[in-house]
Write a protein that holds these residues in place. Structure first.
Motif, PDB file in Angstrom:
ATOM      1  N   ALA A 177       0.967  -1.326  -0.235  1.00 45.49           N
ATOM      2  CA  ALA A 177       0.125  -0.098  -0.068  1.00 45.49           C
ATOM      3  C   ALA A 177       0.933   1.241   0.015  1.00 45.49           C
ATOM      4  O   ALA A 177       0.326   2.441  -0.127  1.00 45.49           O
ATOM      5  CB  ALA A 177      -1.082   0.130   1.192  1.00 45.49           C
ATOM      6  N   GLY A 178       2.213   1.000   0.320  1.00 43.36           N
ATOM      7  CA  GLY A 178       3.270   2.132   0.169  1.00 43.36           C
ATOM      8  C   GLY A 178       3.931   2.473  -0.995  1.00 43.36           C
ATOM      9  O   GLY A 178       3.211   2.747  -2.030  1.00 43.36           O
ATOM     10  N   ASP A 179       5.106   2.451  -0.851  1.00 41.21           N
ATOM     11  CA  ASP A 179       6.066   2.669  -2.210  1.00 41.21           C
ATOM     12  C   ASP A 179       5.931   1.540  -3.008  1.00 41.21           C
ATOM     13  O   ASP A 179       6.480   0.253  -2.896  1.00 41.21           O
ATOM     14  CB  ASP A 179       7.514   2.866  -1.568  1.00 41.21           C
ATOM     15  CG  ASP A 179       8.515   3.238  -2.763  1.00 41.21           C
ATOM     16  OD1 ASP A 179       8.276   2.826  -3.869  1.00 41.21           O
ATOM     17  OD2 ASP A 179       9.355   4.079  -2.393  1.00 41.21           O
ATOM     18  N   GLU A 180       5.498   1.540  -4.400  1.00 43.71           N
ATOM     19  CA  GLU A 180       5.301   0.518  -5.239  1.00 43.71           C
ATOM     20  C   GLU A 180       6.446  -0.163  -5.661  1.00 43.71           C
ATOM     21  O   GLU A 180       6.725  -1.061  -5.727  1.00 43.71           O
ATOM     22  CB  GLU A 180       4.278   0.965  -6.469  1.00 43.71           C
ATOM     23  CG  GLU A 180       3.976  -0.101  -7.305  1.00 43.71           C
ATOM     24  CD  GLU A 180       3.163   0.514  -8.504  1.00 43.71           C
ATOM     25  OE1 GLU A 180       3.683   0.794  -9.333  1.00 43.71           O
ATOM     26  OE2 GLU A 180       1.887   0.505  -8.384  1.00 43.71           O
ATOM     27  N   ASP A 181       7.528   0.938  -6.198  1.00 39.21           N
ATOM     28  CA  ASP A 181       8.675   0.440  -6.367  1.00 39.21           C
ATOM     29  C   ASP A 181       9.615  -0.338  -5.489  1.00 39.21           C
ATOM     30  O   ASP A 181      10.086  -1.644  -5.801  1.00 39.21           O
ATOM     31  CB  ASP A 181       9.364   1.566  -7.060  1.00 39.21           C
ATOM     32  CG  ASP A 181       9.148   2.480  -8.265  1.00 39.21           C
ATOM     33  OD1 ASP A 181       8.519   1.575  -8.894  1.00 39.21           O
ATOM     34  OD2 ASP A 181       9.303   3.503  -8.455  1.00 39.21           O
ATOM     35  N   LYS A 182       9.552  -0.037  -4.015  1.00 36.15           N
ATOM     36  CA  LYS A 182      10.068  -0.784  -3.244  1.00 36.15           C
ATOM     37  C   LYS A 182       9.504  -1.977  -3.032  1.00 36.15           C
ATOM     38  O   LYS A 182       9.931  -3.112  -2.770  1.00 36.15           O
ATOM     39  CB  LYS A 182      10.042   0.021  -1.720  1.00 36.15           C
ATOM     40  CG  LYS A 182      10.520  -0.735  -0.647  1.00 36.15           C
ATOM     41  CD  LYS A 182      10.495  -0.064   0.603  1.00 36.15           C
ATOM     42  CE  LYS A 182      11.098  -1.000   1.729  1.00 36.15           C
ATOM     43  NZ  LYS A 182      10.922  -0.150   3.202  1.00 36.15           N
ATOM     44  N   ALA A 183       8.212  -2.058  -3.041  1.00 37.44           N
ATOM     45  CA  ALA A 183       7.311  -3.447  -2.873  1.00 37.44           C
ATOM     46  C   ALA A 183       7.694  -4.247  -4.220  1.00 37.44           C
ATOM     47  O   ALA A 183       7.947  -5.477  -3.830  1.00 37.44           O
ATOM     48  CB  ALA A 183       5.941  -3.141  -2.777  1.00 37.44           C
ATOM     49  N   ARG A 184       7.674  -3.781  -5.243  1.00 39.21           N
ATOM     50  CA  ARG A 184       8.384  -4.772  -6.554  1.00 39.21           C
ATOM     51  C   ARG A 184       9.534  -5.371  -6.160  1.00 39.21           C
ATOM     52  O   ARG A 184       9.682  -6.313  -6.745  1.00 39.21           O
ATOM     53  CB  ARG A 184       8.094  -3.986  -7.661  1.00 39.21           C
ATOM     54  CG  ARG A 184       6.796  -3.759  -8.438  1.00 39.21           C
ATOM     55  CD  ARG A 184       6.887  -3.287  -9.818  1.00 39.21           C
ATOM     56  NE  ARG A 184       7.782  -1.972  -9.955  1.00 39.21           N
ATOM     57  CZ  ARG A 184       8.753  -2.293 -10.884  1.00 39.21           C
ATOM     58  NH1 ARG A 184       9.281  -3.400 -11.359  1.00 39.21           N
ATOM     59  NH2 ARG A 184       9.445  -1.218 -11.058  1.00 39.21           N
ATOM     60  N   ALA A 242      -2.099  -5.254  -1.884  1.00 37.83           N
ATOM     61  CA  ALA A 242      -2.312  -4.091  -0.918  1.00 37.83           C
ATOM     62  C   ALA A 242      -3.886  -4.191  -0.426  1.00 37.83           C
ATOM     63  O   ALA A 242      -4.363  -3.653   0.524  1.00 37.83           O
ATOM     64  CB  ALA A 242      -2.384  -2.679  -1.551  1.00 37.83           C
ATOM     65  N   GLU A 243      -4.699  -4.877  -0.999  1.00 31.91           N
ATOM     66  CA  GLU A 243      -6.116  -5.109  -0.870  1.00 31.91           C
ATOM     67  C   GLU A 243      -6.487  -6.490  -0.388  1.00 31.91           C
ATOM     68  O   GLU A 243      -7.669  -6.931  -0.437  1.00 31.91           O
ATOM     69  CB  GLU A 243      -6.796  -4.966  -2.329  1.00 31.91           C
ATOM     70  CG  GLU A 243      -6.606  -3.380  -2.929  1.00 31.91           C
ATOM     71  CD  GLU A 243      -7.378  -3.296  -3.965  1.00 31.91           C
ATOM     72  OE1 GLU A 243      -7.839  -4.263  -4.734  1.00 31.91           O
ATOM     73  OE2 GLU A 243      -7.628  -2.156  -4.577  1.00 31.91           O
ATOM     74  N   LEU A 244      -5.556  -7.091   0.328  1.00 28.37           N
ATOM     75  CA  LEU A 244      -5.667  -8.456   0.664  1.00 28.37           C
ATOM     76  C   LEU A 244      -6.784  -8.796   1.719  1.00 28.37           C
ATOM     77  O   LEU A 244      -7.728  -9.823   1.685  1.00 28.37           O
ATOM     78  CB  LEU A 244      -4.251  -9.141   1.122  1.00 28.37           C
ATOM     79  CG  LEU A 244      -3.260  -9.535   0.058  1.00 28.37           C
ATOM     80  CD1 LEU A 244      -2.138  -9.720   0.982  1.00 28.37           C
ATOM     81  CD2 LEU A 244      -3.834 -10.800  -0.481  1.00 28.37           C
ATOM     82  N   ARG A 245      -7.034  -7.725   2.587  1.00 29.64           N
ATOM     83  CA  ARG A 245      -8.100  -7.962   3.628  1.00 29.64           C
ATOM     84  C   ARG A 245      -9.388  -7.728   3.049  1.00 29.64           C
ATOM     85  O   ARG A 245     -10.557  -7.921   3.728  1.00 29.64           O
ATOM     86  CB  ARG A 245      -7.839  -6.965   4.670  1.00 29.64           C
ATOM     87  CG  ARG A 245      -6.408  -7.264   5.460  1.00 29.64           C
ATOM     88  CD  ARG A 245      -6.375  -6.469   6.569  1.00 29.64           C
ATOM     89  NE  ARG A 245      -4.868  -6.996   7.673  1.00 29.64           N
ATOM     90  CZ  ARG A 245      -4.989  -8.074   8.271  1.00 29.64           C
ATOM     91  NH1 ARG A 245      -5.976  -8.721   8.509  1.00 29.64           N
ATOM     92  NH2 ARG A 245      -3.694  -8.237   9.019  1.00 29.64           N
ATOM     93  N   ARG A 291       3.216  -4.862 -12.058  1.00 27.16           N
ATOM     94  CA  ARG A 291       2.926  -4.010 -11.043  1.00 27.16           C
ATOM     95  C   ARG A 291       1.652  -4.127 -10.409  1.00 27.16           C
ATOM     96  O   ARG A 291       1.353  -3.766  -9.304  1.00 27.16           O
ATOM     97  CB  ARG A 291       2.939  -2.493 -11.876  1.00 27.16           C
ATOM     98  CG  ARG A 291       4.363  -2.104 -11.886  1.00 27.16           C
ATOM     99  CD  ARG A 291       4.340  -0.380 -12.595  1.00 27.16           C
ATOM    100  NE  ARG A 291       5.648   0.109 -12.642  1.00 27.16           N
ATOM    101  CZ  ARG A 291       6.092   0.782 -11.669  1.00 27.16           C
ATOM    102  NH1 ARG A 291       5.360   0.747 -10.208  1.00 27.16           N
ATOM    103  NH2 ARG A 291       7.265   1.283 -11.674  1.00 27.16           N
ATOM    104  N   GLY A 292       0.761  -4.764 -11.194  1.00 27.85           N
ATOM    105  CA  GLY A 292      -0.598  -4.991 -10.683  1.00 27.85           C
ATOM    106  C   GLY A 292      -0.737  -5.907  -9.338  1.00 27.85           C
ATOM    107  O   GLY A 292      -1.413  -5.826  -8.665  1.00 27.85           O
TER     108      GLY A 292
END
Length: 260
Positions: free
Chosen positions: A46-53, A70-73, A63-64
């Protein structure tokens, strides 16, 4: 019989069902460890997308998958047997099993996961992306994260019967059968007979067909030696190596002539 499976990298969409209920998943002894991974993974994505990738090892084209995590819950949940796709699960064909075979699958199949630890195919989960090889900034390497809770939960799940281990190396690292459980565990490789090499695609496909055949035949091998006989009765060419000493697992090689 307990069959240990790897997950699939590719997964079906979550759909529009009710969202995840972590407390409703099988193996409740893993709930706290699941919550820790779920919380950090969802916050990371849910935060920095590039870091998450980067953490998840995802390419630009995936990226999707970050948004999905981020929407797992809140995402819809479906039975894990419908979420996992790919070669092994296509060959296993859970949806097309007969009623009795589906009951056996619900009772005996356990899918390992970097996010959930391990789930039954009937457990309702959302689609996600998080392999066992991921190292989360807070929790660290997921393989190591799961070892302690798995060590206390899995021996009880294994009961007193055969454990058929079809996991890949990354997922096998999360729980290694020990003691008397190891003695009734059989790890399986699928080899291309002419070359004696593992080839990923037909390795997965053959494992899926093996599980399907065991489920549909109603075979109930009590231990590794009986499993070897059951697989041979089902037409498999099997080479078996019994453990050299107590506390070790059996090793089975299933030989396949054609790569398909």
């Amino acid at each position: 019989m307990l069959v240990l499976l790897p997950p699939s990298e590719g997964k079906a969409s979550s759909g529009r069902g009710a969202p995840l209920k972590p407390e409703a998943l099988s193996l409740p002894g893993l709930t706290a460890a699941r919550e820790a991974v779920l919380t950090e993974l969802a916050e990371l994505c849910a935060g920095d997308e590039d870091k998450a990738r980067e953490v998840l090892g995802l390419s630009e084209g995936l990226r999707g998958e970050v948004a999905k995590n981020a929407e797992l819950r809140t995402a819809g949940a479906r039975p894990a047997g419908e979420i996992y796709t790919g070669v092994l699960y296509d060959s296993l064909g859970l949806a097309s099993l007969g009623t009795a075979a589906k009951r056996r699958a619900a009772r005996s199949l356990l899918v390992f996961s970097g996010l959930w630890g391990a789930v039954r195919v009937t457990d309702r989960i959302p689609s996600y992306r998080c392999s066992m090889g991921v190292k989360l900034p807070g929790l660290g390497a997921l393989g190591a994260h799961w070892r302690t809770p798995m060590a206390s939960v899995l021996p009880e799940v294994a009961g007193s019967g055969l454990v058929l281990d079809l996991r890949s190396a990354a997922y096998a690292a999360a729980w290694k059968p020990k003691g008397e459980v190891a003695g009734r565990t059989a790890s399986v490789r699928v080899l291309h007979a002419p070359t004696r090499k593992v080839v990923s695609h037909f390795n997965k496909a053959t494992k899926g067909r093996i599980v399907r055949s065991l489920l549909t035949s109603g075979a109930e091998p009590k231990g590794p030696a009986e499993l070897v006989e059951a697989l041979r009765d089902l037409g498999c060419v099997v080479e078996a190596q019994a453990p050299a000493k107590s506390g070790q697992s059996w090793s089975l090689d299933v030989l396949v002539d054609e790569v398909h």
